[in-house]
Design a protein around this motif. Sequence first.
Motif, short mmCIF file in Angstrom:
data_model
loop_
_atom_site.label_atom_id
_atom_site.label_comp_id
_atom_site.label_asym_id
_atom_site.label_seq_id
_atom_site.Cartn_x
_atom_site.Cartn_y
_atom_site.Cartn_z
N TYR A 41 -52.50 1.61 -36.54
CA TYR A 41 -51.32 2.30 -37.05
C TYR A 41 -50.04 1.67 -36.51
CZ TYR A 41 -54.65 5.98 -38.40
OH TYR A 41 -55.70 6.68 -38.96
N LYS A 42 -50.06 1.30 -35.23
CA LYS A 42 -48.88 0.68 -34.64
C LYS A 42 -48.51 -0.62 -35.35
CE LYS A 42 -49.20 2.61 -29.97
NZ LYS A 42 -49.80 2.42 -28.65
N ARG A 43 -49.54 -1.40 -35.68
CA ARG A 43 -49.27 -2.67 -36.39
C ARG A 43 -48.67 -2.42 -37.77
NH1 ARG A 43 -54.28 -4.22 -34.22
NH2 ARG A 43 -55.36 -4.07 -36.22
N ALA A 51 -45.10 -1.24 -37.38
CA ALA A 51 -44.24 -2.38 -37.03
C ALA A 51 -43.90 -3.22 -38.26
CB ALA A 51 -44.93 -3.24 -35.97
N LEU A 52 -44.89 -3.45 -39.10
CA LEU A 52 -44.67 -4.20 -40.36
C LEU A 52 -43.68 -3.46 -41.25
CD1 LEU A 52 -48.11 -5.58 -41.62
CD2 LEU A 52 -46.01 -6.89 -41.30
N ARG A 53 -43.85 -2.16 -41.32
CA ARG A 53 -42.99 -1.31 -42.15
C ARG A 53 -41.54 -1.38 -41.66
NH1 ARG A 53 -42.52 1.60 -46.69
NH2 ARG A 53 -42.87 3.81 -46.67
N LEU A 54 -41.37 -1.36 -40.35
CA LEU A 54 -40.01 -1.45 -39.77
C LEU A 54 -39.39 -2.82 -40.01
CD1 LEU A 54 -40.69 0.43 -36.42
CD2 LEU A 54 -39.14 1.20 -38.22
N THR A 57 -47.48 8.84 -39.82
CA THR A 57 -47.41 8.15 -38.54
C THR A 57 -46.27 7.15 -38.58
OG1 THR A 57 -49.79 8.41 -38.23
CG2 THR A 57 -48.69 6.77 -36.86
N GLY A 58 -45.36 7.23 -37.60
CA GLY A 58 -44.21 6.34 -37.54
C GLY A 58 -43.95 5.89 -36.12
N LYS A 59 -42.80 5.30 -35.89
CA LYS A 59 -42.50 4.72 -34.57
C LYS A 59 -42.44 5.78 -33.47
CE LYS A 59 -37.44 4.48 -35.34
NZ LYS A 59 -37.00 5.61 -34.54
N ASP A 60 -42.17 7.02 -33.83
CA ASP A 60 -42.09 8.09 -32.83
C ASP A 60 -43.38 8.90 -32.73
OD1 ASP A 60 -39.41 7.39 -32.24
OD2 ASP A 60 -38.72 8.57 -33.96
N GLY A 61 -44.45 8.41 -33.36
CA GLY A 61 -45.73 9.13 -33.31
C GLY A 61 -46.04 9.82 -34.62
#
Length: 290
Positions: free
Chosen positions: A8-10, A13-16, A133-137
């Motif tokens: 999910y983090k990856r 990160a791609l989305r951002l 799910t996003g950068k803040d959880g």
Amino acid sequence: SSAASDVYKRQVALRLEHPEAQIIAGGSDVLVQMREGKRAGKALISIQGCREMRGVSLDDQENLRIGSLTPFSHITADPLIQRYINVLGEAVDMVGGPQIRNAGTIGGNTCNGVTSADSASTLHAWEAIVELTGKDGIRRLPIKDFYIKAGQVDIRVEDGEIQTAILIPKASYDRTFGHYIKYAMRNAMDIATLGTSVNVRLSADKKTVERARVAFGVAGPVPLRAATAEAMAKGQIVSLELAERFAQAVTADINPRDSWRAAKDFRLHIAVESTKRAFIESVKLAGGEL
């Protein structure tokens, strides 16, 4: 799990990194849009390989968790779905043809934001929770708040959010039985003119409605529940007369439009008739007699 968390983090990160990019899962909607030229020049972020976003499970609170990448055909065949919310499996089994049901995903169907999606009315009727799910959880919101307007849902691209799951709370599926009716001009491969999803929970003696839910697709710009009918049925004795009153009451809350598929008056007529039939079928599934 930590493996899922890393995946999910990856993706986040791609989305951002690429906020203009289009997420592509099964591609049954996005590929059509690309062929129409609507996605010209847009980058794509494929989440197709994220195994962690597939499958159906029960979480610690016994909520049903449906991974956003779970294809329709897998939902229909899943033992947990068949046991606890079989109507969802029946509803998504009406999407397109077999190839579409093998490729199309529940996440794509909801993120597209269209009111005619076959999963949408049933997910509303069963008070589904959308997990983002996003950068803040993780952010969770009721599906009624996820749909903002026709074709638009509440996903915060600026936070890198992706939809990772849809949850059906135990409080919504426990001792609850439902039925979905899709009205379309053809039996297969057609968009719903109206979708009606009803569910009921009966008292222990099967004579009283503890609670009833009814939700529609194509009865407004977004899927919606008919709160007036739901409130009216609560605590009532099960009867054919109640089915009729429940069905008539939905007209207080729905506002279907005129379109080339069907006139507003015709959609209202279908809404009342399909609500009545779906209510009767739900009561029977719950063990009640009419």
